[in-house]
Scaffold this motif. Structure first.
Motif, PDB file in Angstrom:
ATOM      1  N   ARG A 175       0.834  -1.193   0.000  1.00  0.00           N
ATOM      2  CA  ARG A 175       0.000   0.000   0.000  1.00  0.00           C
ATOM      3  C   ARG A 175       0.870   1.245   0.000  1.00  0.00           C
ATOM      4  N   GLY A 176       2.163   1.091  -0.285  1.00  0.00           N
ATOM      5  CA  GLY A 176       3.053   2.236  -0.317  1.00  0.00           C
ATOM      6  C   GLY A 176       3.467   2.669   1.076  1.00  0.00           C
ATOM      7  N   HIS A 177       4.183   3.747   1.139  1.00  0.00           N
ATOM      8  CA  HIS A 177       4.748   4.210   2.403  1.00  0.00           C
ATOM      9  C   HIS A 177       3.844   5.270   3.043  1.00  0.00           C
ATOM     10  N   GLU A 178       2.572   4.968   3.139  1.00  0.00           N
ATOM     11  CA  GLU A 178       1.652   5.958   3.685  1.00  0.00           C
ATOM     12  C   GLU A 178       1.639   5.949   5.209  1.00  0.00           C
ATOM     13  N   LEU A 179       1.887   4.793   5.818  1.00  0.00           N
ATOM     14  CA  LEU A 179       1.919   4.673   7.279  1.00  0.00           C
ATOM     15  C   LEU A 179       0.660   5.241   7.926  1.00  0.00           C
ATOM     16  N   ARG A 180      -0.480   5.088   7.234  1.00  0.00           N
ATOM     17  CA  ARG A 180      -1.678   5.785   7.706  1.00  0.00           C
ATOM     18  C   ARG A 180      -2.298   5.141   8.938  1.00  0.00           C
ATOM     19  N   ARG A 181      -2.013   3.869   9.170  1.00  0.00           N
ATOM     20  CA  ARG A 181      -2.581   3.222  10.354  1.00  0.00           C
ATOM     21  C   ARG A 181      -1.509   2.927  11.386  1.00  0.00           C
ATOM     22  N   LEU A 182      -0.403   3.617  11.300  1.00  0.00           N
ATOM     23  CA  LEU A 182       0.754   3.283  12.109  1.00  0.00           C
ATOM     24  C   LEU A 182       0.496   3.324  13.613  1.00  0.00           C
ATOM     25  N   PRO A 183      -0.164   4.343  14.172  1.00  0.00           N
ATOM     26  CA  PRO A 183      -0.355   4.346  15.634  1.00  0.00           C
ATOM     27  C   PRO A 183      -1.049   3.090  16.146  1.00  0.00           C
ATOM     28  N   ALA A 184      -2.121   2.666  15.483  1.00  0.00           N
ATOM     29  CA  ALA A 184      -2.819   1.457  15.923  1.00  0.00           C
ATOM     30  C   ALA A 184      -1.945   0.225  15.739  1.00  0.00           C
ATOM     31  N   THR A 185      -1.177   0.197  14.647  1.00  0.00           N
ATOM     32  CA  THR A 185      -0.276  -0.932  14.393  1.00  0.00           C
ATOM     33  C   THR A 185       0.759  -1.050  15.509  1.00  0.00           C
ATOM     34  N   LEU A 186       1.361   0.066  15.883  1.00  0.00           N
ATOM     35  CA  LEU A 186       2.389   0.031  16.920  1.00  0.00           C
ATOM     36  C   LEU A 186       1.814  -0.405  18.260  1.00  0.00           C
ATOM     37  N   LEU A 187       0.570  -0.022  18.533  1.00  0.00           N
ATOM     38  CA  LEU A 187      -0.060  -0.464  19.779  1.00  0.00           C
ATOM     39  C   LEU A 187      -0.237  -1.979  19.800  1.00  0.00           C
ATOM     40  N   ARG A 188      -0.562  -2.562  18.641  1.00  0.00           N
ATOM     41  CA  ARG A 188      -0.744  -4.014  18.579  1.00  0.00           C
ATOM     42  C   ARG A 188       0.590  -4.757  18.587  1.00  0.00           C
ATOM     43  N   ASN A 284       3.602  -9.810  15.664  1.00  0.00           N
ATOM     44  CA  ASN A 284       3.851 -10.337  17.005  1.00  0.00           C
ATOM     45  C   ASN A 284       2.534 -10.864  17.573  1.00  0.00           C
ATOM     46  N   VAL A 285       2.545 -12.109  18.002  1.00  0.00           N
ATOM     47  CA  VAL A 285       1.321 -12.794  18.421  1.00  0.00           C
ATOM     48  C   VAL A 285       1.508 -13.375  19.818  1.00  0.00           C
ATOM     49  N   ASP A 286       0.522 -13.181  20.690  1.00  0.00           N
ATOM     50  CA  ASP A 286       0.571 -13.751  22.034  1.00  0.00           C
ATOM     51  C   ASP A 286       0.198 -15.231  21.995  1.00  0.00           C
ATOM     52  N   LEU A 287       1.027 -16.057  22.632  1.00  0.00           N
ATOM     53  CA  LEU A 287       0.750 -17.485  22.777  1.00  0.00           C
ATOM     54  C   LEU A 287       0.296 -17.725  24.211  1.00  0.00           C
ATOM     55  N   PRO A 288      -0.971 -18.102  24.420  1.00  0.00           N
ATOM     56  CA  PRO A 288      -1.493 -18.257  25.789  1.00  0.00           C
ATOM     57  C   PRO A 288      -1.119 -19.608  26.389  1.00  0.00           C
ATOM     58  N   LEU A 289       0.139 -19.765  26.779  1.00  0.00           N
ATOM     59  CA  LEU A 289       0.607 -21.056  27.288  1.00  0.00           C
ATOM     60  C   LEU A 289      -0.070 -21.462  28.594  1.00  0.00           C
ATOM     61  N   GLY A 304      -6.336 -13.079  17.300  1.00  0.00           N
ATOM     62  CA  GLY A 304      -5.242 -12.112  17.263  1.00  0.00           C
ATOM     63  C   GLY A 304      -4.625 -11.962  15.883  1.00  0.00           C
ATOM     64  N   THR A 305      -4.385 -13.070  15.191  1.00  0.00           N
ATOM     65  CA  THR A 305      -3.773 -12.976  13.857  1.00  0.00           C
ATOM     66  C   THR A 305      -4.750 -12.385  12.847  1.00  0.00           C
ATOM     67  N   ALA A 306      -6.053 -12.707  12.971  1.00  0.00           N
ATOM     68  CA  ALA A 306      -7.040 -12.167  12.037  1.00  0.00           C
ATOM     69  C   ALA A 306      -7.101 -10.649  12.128  1.00  0.00           C
ATOM     70  N   ALA A 307      -7.072 -10.112  13.343  1.00  0.00           N
ATOM     71  CA  ALA A 307      -7.113  -8.659  13.515  1.00  0.00           C
ATOM     72  C   ALA A 307      -5.881  -7.999  12.905  1.00  0.00           C
ATOM     73  N   ARG A 308      -4.718  -8.610  13.073  1.00  0.00           N
ATOM     74  CA  ARG A 308      -3.482  -8.028  12.549  1.00  0.00           C
ATOM     75  C   ARG A 308      -3.439  -8.087  11.029  1.00  0.00           C
ATOM     76  N   LYS A 309      -3.895  -9.189  10.450  1.00  0.00           N
ATOM     77  CA  LYS A 309      -3.894  -9.296   8.993  1.00  0.00           C
ATOM     78  C   LYS A 309      -4.908  -8.343   8.367  1.00  0.00           C
ATOM     79  N   ALA A 310      -6.086  -8.221   9.000  1.00  0.00           N
ATOM     80  CA  ALA A 310      -7.108  -7.314   8.462  1.00  0.00           C
ATOM     81  C   ALA A 310      -6.630  -5.869   8.474  1.00  0.00           C
ATOM     82  N   ALA A 311      -5.827  -5.526   9.461  1.00  0.00           N
ATOM     83  CA  ALA A 311      -5.328  -4.147   9.578  1.00  0.00           C
ATOM     84  C   ALA A 311      -4.075  -3.909   8.741  1.00  0.00           C
ATOM     85  N   GLY A 312      -3.509  -4.955   8.151  1.00  0.00           N
ATOM     86  CA  GLY A 312      -2.310  -4.785   7.339  1.00  0.00           C
ATOM     87  C   GLY A 312      -1.067  -4.446   8.141  1.00  0.00           C
TER      88      GLY A 312
END
Length: 425
Positions: A175-188, A284-289, A304-312
């Motif tokens: 999607r190019g170097h737009e970094l438009r969702r970066l704050p939410a990405t960094l939180l995840r 980065n994914v949490d493993l609930p051991l 967790g992975t579905a949310a991260r993939k949907a958000a790119g």
């Protein structure tokens, strides 16, 4: 467009990661079906040499200090394709030990950065080709393209996967170097400081490997049984989680939340076989051991992975780190945080491999495994690859830092069985 001979920024960064403990290559263990006739080494050399086209990266070495790919005018196929002495008559576990020795050996920088070592024949008539390819030359996806280019051939009447389309990433596109969702990405993805991990250990030069195998259809059925239809990668992560839970508990270690880094390839579907190099990001994914219910572990990971993939997230992180390259001190600081042991404890990769049965000089391939290196303060690495209806899991560590990983391979197999019983009976 003519390909540049300068190492890309990604490739150069991976070359620079080499250290006293890090060799810098990936390994594929290609197990061949039993035969009364040993693999013909001369035939294999002739075949690989003939398929290495002029201008192939397999015929180029890295020239320093300016980090360019240059043709190896002294190229000698016998230096790259050879038989490992002392491996005739060994059993499977002994083959694991020899493969660990190869994993620890450095590739010769005076030559192209790859080598194929033939092991066996084993006591049961099988043999193995251990392929090592430096990460500066290829990542997980493009490594398979290289093997498709120079080694693999169709087995029997099964058509070979088309070149450039057989090894597709789970996430692709840009999607190019737009970094438009970066704050939410960094939180995840970043800033989730984890507690101390048993895997947070320094490593030396020794390597120990262990392997497990599962039917791909079984993993798909487990995923399809869940309300959110978990992916094969989700099931793999849940299987590793269950295996770690059992293995660590048996060793008397604390079992809690563990954060895994999952590499994601951003190679495109329309790339050709000559497109090697690196184009990787991560999630980065949490493993609930600590969770005792295997299906609850799977459902939590899948959400967790579905949310991260949907958000790119993977593409956002790739764009971020490439944007930071304009300010090297800041780039190094962020990379140091992202790669630290308090951001994640271990890396778990999963590469889609060949769908059709393959052969090496007419000898059918029975199994395929992939192995990647651990890192300082990340003493365990787990890698999976699919092949012709199976999934091979490779585990790598420094045995002086983390002994007994054959038990972890057994525990992962047990975790898959536990998930199958809970999900589909």
């Amino acid at each position: 467009m003519e390909r540049s001979n300068r190492l890309s920024a990604d490739d150069a960064r991976l070359l620079a990661l080499e250290s006293a403990a890090i060799a810098g290559h990936t390994l594929k263990m290609i197990v061949l079906e039993p035969s009364d006739v040993p693999l013909d080494l001369d035939r294999l050399r002739e075949s690989v040499d003939a398929r290495l086209r002029a201008g192939s990266r397999g015929r180029e070495r890295v020239a320093l200090p300016d980090a360019h790919w240059v043709t190896d005018d002294a190229f000698d196929i016998a230096a790259h394709v050879r038989r490992r002495d002392g491996t005739a008559g060994i059993d499977e576990r002994s083959a694991w030990a020899v493969t660990g020795e190869l994993m620890a050996e450095r590739l010769d920088h005076r030559r192209p950065l790859w080598a194929f070592d033939v092991l066996g024949p084993f006591a049961d008539g099988r043999e193995a080709v251990v392929a090592r390819i430096h990460h500066a030359m290829a990542d997980g996806i493009s490594c398979l393209r290289f093997l498709d280019e120079v080694m693999w051939e169709p087995s029997g009447d099964v058509p070979s996967p088309p070149r450039g389309g057989a090894f597709l990433p789970a996430v692709a596109g840009s999607r190019g170097h737009e970094l438009r969702r970066l704050p939410a990405t960094l939180l995840r993805e970043l800033g989730h400081r984890a507690g101390d991990s048993v895997l947070d250990r320094g490593i030396g030069t020794a390597r120990e490997l262990a392997f497990a195998t599962a039917p791909l259809g079984e993993l798909k059925a487990i995923g399809a049984s869940r309300p959110g239809r978990a992916t094969v990668n989700d099931v793999l992560l849940a299987s590793v989680s269950g295996g770690l839970r059992a293995w660590l508990a048996a060793a008397g270690e604390r079992v809690g939340r563990m954060r895994a880094q999952v590499p994601v390839s951003l190679h495109h579907r329309d790339e050709g076989p000559a497109e090697l190099g690196n184009r990787d990001s991560f999630l980065n994914v949490d493993l609930p051991l600590a969770e005792a219910d295997p299906l609850a572990r799977l459902d939590g990971i899948s959400a967790g992975t579905a949310a991260r993939k949907a958000a790119g997230d993977a593409q956002e992180l790739y764009d971020l780190f490439h944007a930071l390259a304009r300010c090297p001190p800041l780039e190094r600081a962020v990379e140091r945080i992202a790669a630290g042991p308090h951001e994640f404890s271990l890396a778990i990769s999963n590469v889609p491999g060949p769908r059709a049965a393959l052969a090496v000089t007419g000898r059918p391939v029975e199994r395929l495994y992939s192995v990647a290196e651990p890192a300082q303060r990340h003493a365990l690495r787990v890698s999976a690859i699919s092949y012709a209806g199976t999934v091979g899991v490779g585990i790598c560590t420094d045995p002086e830092a983390l002994p007994g990983i054959a038990g972890l391979a057994d525990a992962i197999s047990g975790s898959i069985a536990e998930l199958r019983q809970a999900a589909i009976g």
